[in-house]
Design a protein around this motif. Sequence first.
Motif, PDB file in Angstrom:
ATOM      1  N   ASP A 202       0.853  -1.187   0.000  1.00 35.67           N
ATOM      2  CA  ASP A 202       0.000   0.000   0.000  1.00 35.67           C
ATOM      3  C   ASP A 202       0.893   1.243   0.000  1.00 35.67           C
ATOM      4  OD1 ASP A 202       0.972   0.205   2.571  1.00 35.67           O
ATOM      5  OD2 ASP A 202      -0.956  -0.151   3.562  1.00 35.67           O
ATOM      6  N   ALA A 203       0.290   2.404   0.133  1.00 32.68           N
ATOM      7  CA  ALA A 203       1.058   3.652   0.084  1.00 32.68           C
ATOM      8  C   ALA A 203       2.091   3.713   1.208  1.00 32.68           C
ATOM      9  CB  ALA A 203       0.113   4.842   0.161  1.00 32.68           C
ATOM     10  N   ASP A 204       1.740   3.196   2.392  1.00 28.92           N
ATOM     11  CA  ASP A 204       2.684   3.211   3.513  1.00 28.92           C
ATOM     12  C   ASP A 204       3.923   2.377   3.210  1.00 28.92           C
ATOM     13  OD1 ASP A 204       1.086   4.854   5.005  1.00 28.92           O
ATOM     14  OD2 ASP A 204       0.145   3.237   6.152  1.00 28.92           O
ATOM     15  N   THR A 205       3.743   1.286   2.495  1.00 31.05           N
ATOM     16  CA  THR A 205       4.882   0.440   2.120  1.00 31.05           C
ATOM     17  C   THR A 205       5.919   1.261   1.361  1.00 31.05           C
ATOM     18  OG1 THR A 205       3.299  -1.377   1.840  1.00 31.05           O
ATOM     19  CG2 THR A 205       5.541  -1.740   1.029  1.00 31.05           C
ATOM     20  N   PHE A 206       5.437   1.998   0.365  1.00 37.30           N
ATOM     21  CA  PHE A 206       6.362   2.784  -0.457  1.00 37.30           C
ATOM     22  C   PHE A 206       6.940   3.960   0.332  1.00 37.30           C
ATOM     23  CE2 PHE A 206       3.715   0.634  -3.650  1.00 37.30           C
ATOM     24  CZ  PHE A 206       4.713   0.083  -4.432  1.00 37.30           C
ATOM     25  N   ALA A 207       6.124   4.549   1.202  1.00 41.60           N
ATOM     26  CA  ALA A 207       6.635   5.660   2.019  1.00 41.60           C
ATOM     27  C   ALA A 207       7.792   5.201   2.892  1.00 41.60           C
ATOM     28  CB  ALA A 207       5.517   6.238   2.871  1.00 41.60           C
ATOM     29  N   ILE A 208       7.671   4.009   3.482  1.00 39.52           N
ATOM     30  CA  ILE A 208       8.740   3.475   4.334  1.00 39.52           C
ATOM     31  C   ILE A 208      10.022   3.269   3.534  1.00 39.52           C
ATOM     32  CG2 ILE A 208       9.455   1.438   5.656  1.00 39.52           C
ATOM     33  CD1 ILE A 208       6.400   1.174   6.395  1.00 39.52           C
ATOM     34  N   LEU A 209       9.899   2.663   2.362  1.00 44.64           N
ATOM     35  CA  LEU A 209      11.083   2.430   1.529  1.00 44.64           C
ATOM     36  C   LEU A 209      11.697   3.748   1.061  1.00 44.64           C
ATOM     37  CD1 LEU A 209       9.802  -0.580  -0.610  1.00 44.64           C
ATOM     38  CD2 LEU A 209      11.605  -0.650   1.139  1.00 44.64           C
ATOM     39  N   LEU A 210      10.857   4.692   0.659  1.00 44.86           N
ATOM     40  CA  LEU A 210      11.369   5.978   0.170  1.00 44.86           C
ATOM     41  C   LEU A 210      12.073   6.749   1.288  1.00 44.86           C
ATOM     42  CD1 LEU A 210       8.415   6.961  -2.160  1.00 44.86           C
ATOM     43  CD2 LEU A 210      10.779   6.542  -2.874  1.00 44.86           C
ATOM     44  N   ALA A 222      15.496   5.271  -5.219  1.00 44.05           N
ATOM     45  CA  ALA A 222      14.325   6.085  -4.875  1.00 44.05           C
ATOM     46  C   ALA A 222      13.471   6.331  -6.112  1.00 44.05           C
ATOM     47  CB  ALA A 222      14.770   7.404  -4.256  1.00 44.05           C
ATOM     48  N   LYS A 223      14.114   6.575  -7.246  1.00 45.76           N
ATOM     49  CA  LYS A 223      13.369   6.817  -8.489  1.00 45.76           C
ATOM     50  C   LYS A 223      12.572   5.587  -8.907  1.00 45.76           C
ATOM     51  CE  LYS A 223      16.303  10.367 -10.623  1.00 45.76           C
ATOM     52  NZ  LYS A 223      17.183  10.672 -11.781  1.00 45.76           N
ATOM     53  N   SER A 224      13.201   4.424  -8.851  1.00 43.91           N
ATOM     54  CA  SER A 224      12.495   3.217  -9.280  1.00 43.91           C
ATOM     55  C   SER A 224      11.362   2.879  -8.315  1.00 43.91           C
ATOM     56  CB  SER A 224      13.463   2.035  -9.400  1.00 43.91           C
ATOM     57  OG  SER A 224      14.049   1.732  -8.142  1.00 43.91           O
ATOM     58  N   THR A 225      11.590   3.092  -7.018  1.00 39.90           N
ATOM     59  CA  THR A 225      10.550   2.830  -6.023  1.00 39.90           C
ATOM     60  C   THR A 225       9.385   3.789  -6.201  1.00 39.90           C
ATOM     61  OG1 THR A 225      12.212   2.033  -4.443  1.00 39.90           O
ATOM     62  CG2 THR A 225      10.064   2.655  -3.558  1.00 39.90           C
ATOM     63  N   PHE A 226       9.702   5.051  -6.451  1.00 42.57           N
ATOM     64  CA  PHE A 226       8.641   6.039  -6.632  1.00 42.57           C
ATOM     65  C   PHE A 226       7.832   5.741  -7.892  1.00 42.57           C
ATOM     66  CE2 PHE A 226       6.943  10.112  -8.131  1.00 42.57           C
ATOM     67  CZ  PHE A 226       6.260  10.526  -7.000  1.00 42.57           C
ATOM     68  N   GLY A 227       8.526   5.347  -8.956  1.00 40.73           N
ATOM     69  CA  GLY A 227       7.819   5.003 -10.191  1.00 40.73           C
ATOM     70  C   GLY A 227       6.855   3.855  -9.992  1.00 40.73           C
ATOM     71  N   GLU A 228       7.292   2.838  -9.242  1.00 37.11           N
ATOM     72  CA  GLU A 228       6.407   1.710  -8.970  1.00 37.11           C
ATOM     73  C   GLU A 228       5.240   2.131  -8.088  1.00 37.11           C
ATOM     74  OE1 GLU A 228       6.536  -2.875  -7.197  1.00 37.11           O
ATOM     75  OE2 GLU A 228       8.409  -1.741  -7.505  1.00 37.11           O
ATOM     76  N   MET A 229       5.487   3.039  -7.172  1.00 33.81           N
ATOM     77  CA  MET A 229       4.420   3.524  -6.301  1.00 33.81           C
ATOM     78  C   MET A 229       3.314   4.197  -7.112  1.00 33.81           C
ATOM     79  SD  MET A 229       4.671   6.437  -3.348  1.00 33.81           S
ATOM     80  CE  MET A 229       3.174   7.205  -2.718  1.00 33.81           C
ATOM     81  N   VAL A 230       3.706   5.051  -8.049  1.00 28.26           N
ATOM     82  CA  VAL A 230       2.715   5.761  -8.863  1.00 28.26           C
ATOM     83  C   VAL A 230       1.875   4.768  -9.661  1.00 28.26           C
ATOM     84  CG1 VAL A 230       2.421   7.362 -10.789  1.00 28.26           C
ATOM     85  CG2 VAL A 230       4.072   7.883  -8.977  1.00 28.26           C
ATOM     86  N   MET A 240       1.525  11.994   1.333  1.00 24.98           N
ATOM     87  CA  MET A 240       2.455  13.109   1.463  1.00 24.98           C
ATOM     88  C   MET A 240       3.829  12.696   1.984  1.00 24.98           C
ATOM     89  SD  MET A 240       2.137  16.254   0.642  1.00 24.98           S
ATOM     90  CE  MET A 240       0.400  16.633   0.806  1.00 24.98           C
ATOM     91  N   SER A 241       3.887  11.774   2.940  1.00 27.15           N
ATOM     92  CA  SER A 241       5.193  11.400   3.501  1.00 27.15           C
ATOM     93  C   SER A 241       6.081  10.756   2.451  1.00 27.15           C
ATOM     94  CB  SER A 241       5.011  10.450   4.691  1.00 27.15           C
ATOM     95  OG  SER A 241       4.323   9.278   4.304  1.00 27.15           O
ATOM     96  N   ALA A 242       5.471   9.998   1.538  1.00 23.54           N
ATOM     97  CA  ALA A 242       6.246   9.383   0.449  1.00 23.54           C
ATOM     98  C   ALA A 242       6.772  10.452  -0.499  1.00 23.54           C
ATOM     99  CB  ALA A 242       5.385   8.380  -0.312  1.00 23.54           C
ATOM    100  N   CYS A 271      -1.356  17.258  -5.394  1.00 22.69           N
ATOM    101  CA  CYS A 271      -0.575  16.394  -4.500  1.00 22.69           C
ATOM    102  C   CYS A 271       0.732  17.051  -4.052  1.00 22.69           C
ATOM    103  CB  CYS A 271      -0.258  15.070  -5.194  1.00 22.69           C
ATOM    104  SG  CYS A 271      -1.674  13.986  -5.373  1.00 22.69           S
ATOM    105  N   LEU A 272       0.742  18.369  -3.954  1.00 25.08           N
ATOM    106  CA  LEU A 272       1.971  19.030  -3.529  1.00 25.08           C
ATOM    107  C   LEU A 272       2.324  18.618  -2.101  1.00 25.08           C
ATOM    108  CD1 LEU A 272       2.066  22.740  -4.714  1.00 25.08           C
ATOM    109  CD2 LEU A 272       3.687  20.924  -5.208  1.00 25.08           C
ATOM    110  N   PRO A 273       3.606  18.464  -1.805  1.00 31.89           N
ATOM    111  CA  PRO A 273       4.009  18.149  -0.436  1.00 31.89           C
ATOM    112  C   PRO A 273       3.774  19.337   0.489  1.00 31.89           C
ATOM    113  CG  PRO A 273       5.932  18.590  -1.781  1.00 31.89           C
ATOM    114  CD  PRO A 273       4.758  18.574  -2.711  1.00 31.89           C
TER     115      PRO A 273
END
Length: 481
Positions: A202-210, A222-230, A240-242, A271-273
């Motif tokens: 879920d989103a929290d999974t990716f936030a933790i890794l990022l 970080a780029k590859s993880t973020f791309g997979e998250m999207v 937001m934390s991600a 979705c601005l931080p």
Amino acid sequence: MLDMAENPSRSGVVAPVVPSKLLSHGSSSSQIPSASPQAKILLEILFTVPVLELESALTRTGIPPAPEYIEEVLKLCYGSPAAAVRFFRWAGLALKPTSYSWNLIVDILGKNRLFEPMWDAIRSMKEEGLLSVATFASVFGSYCIAEKINEAIMSFDVMNQYGVQQDVVAVNSLLSAMCREDNQTLMAYNFFERIKTKVPPDADTFAILLEGWEKEGNVAKAKSTFGEMVVRVGWSPQNMSAYDAFLTTLVQGSQTDEAITLLKVMKGKNCLPGMKFFSNALNILIKQNDSSHALSLWDIMVGSGLLPNLIMYNEMIGLLCNHNDIDAAFRLLDEMVFHGTFPDSFSYNIIFQCMIKNKRVRLATSFFTEMLKNEQPPTHGNCTAAIKMFFEFEDPQSATNIWNHMVENDVKPIDDAANALLIGLRNMGRLTEVKRFVDDMLDRRIIISESTMAKLRNAFYKEGRSERDTYDRLAKRWKQM
């Protein structure tokens, strides 16, 4: 129930969770922070009575075990696991422990690296039907703190055998425990790659890794993880934390152009931080002395309705002045009031200093007036520098205005400014004014340097006998002082 060795020497193995003075035998109730009277009595016994005598000592208190006392005491026993277990057993004879109390025991044992007794407690919890993801989250954290990452992963792998589901909350608990430790995000990512087909992230999974990649500064991962998250979870303001972590990683990795491009995309998706990212990113760019990217980031932030505080304004103004960008610094100064933040002495003085450095004479003259009007006068150092600059560009009136301000407002120290004023007037041949100011300075017991007096002597002596006599009188007063 629990089969822990009775030897109390095993109690001091770890870095405790609470202050160490609370964690060993020999402590007193006066050292215990705010706790109920019953808990203080029980803790006094746990910290002072030998482990083998604890049950009888606890019974003699006459305090009946209650869940709130049990939990309160256990929270303060992280450095005394043997005593904690004895206390837990004693309380359990009269009252069935809660799942929270059991989890505290598991955590105490794990944090003290007493892993065999920890698993004994887990097996007992299984028999009582009290195990939960929270129990295993504690196990994951204890193993990771002890740098036993493989054991933490193995604990996840056996969760089903203990009747606890390997859901996304469990996955995230393990990932979080791993990523909190230094240089373990890659192992966390490898575990994620193995488990993601079985337990969808879920989103929290990716936030933790990022956040892990951010801590380690690994831009590529970080780029590859973020791309997979999207792709997997899409865009959402709740992530937001991600977003904060990924954008910060880009800025730290000197890829701010890409971060700014992404920010524009995110703005279009609502979705601005938040301010946390912008504050951190600006701090990074200021340390990198990168005014161009900092200003671009600033404009996105303010244009999105996020209002910086005075500290952020001053840091940005300081960065812009360091790059001699007075116009941009002026813009932020004007913008501050519009956004409800009022400039302070630093705001004005850093800009005034920049004007002096860049010889912006006319601008400095008008700005000095504005500073006084807004009750933010220049520092003594800026006053001295401004006096020198005004004389350099043959503006004695402005130099004198600053001097008069210093005298009238008792600005200290004033000696350097005094010498700068006299040298400036001397260089312009205004000896009548020099005489008047020297007399006034001597009256005020302001120190005039020997080098200044030597230069004044040369100037006065060139003007004939009358001016020589004037100088000699001044020099006599100066020597007496």
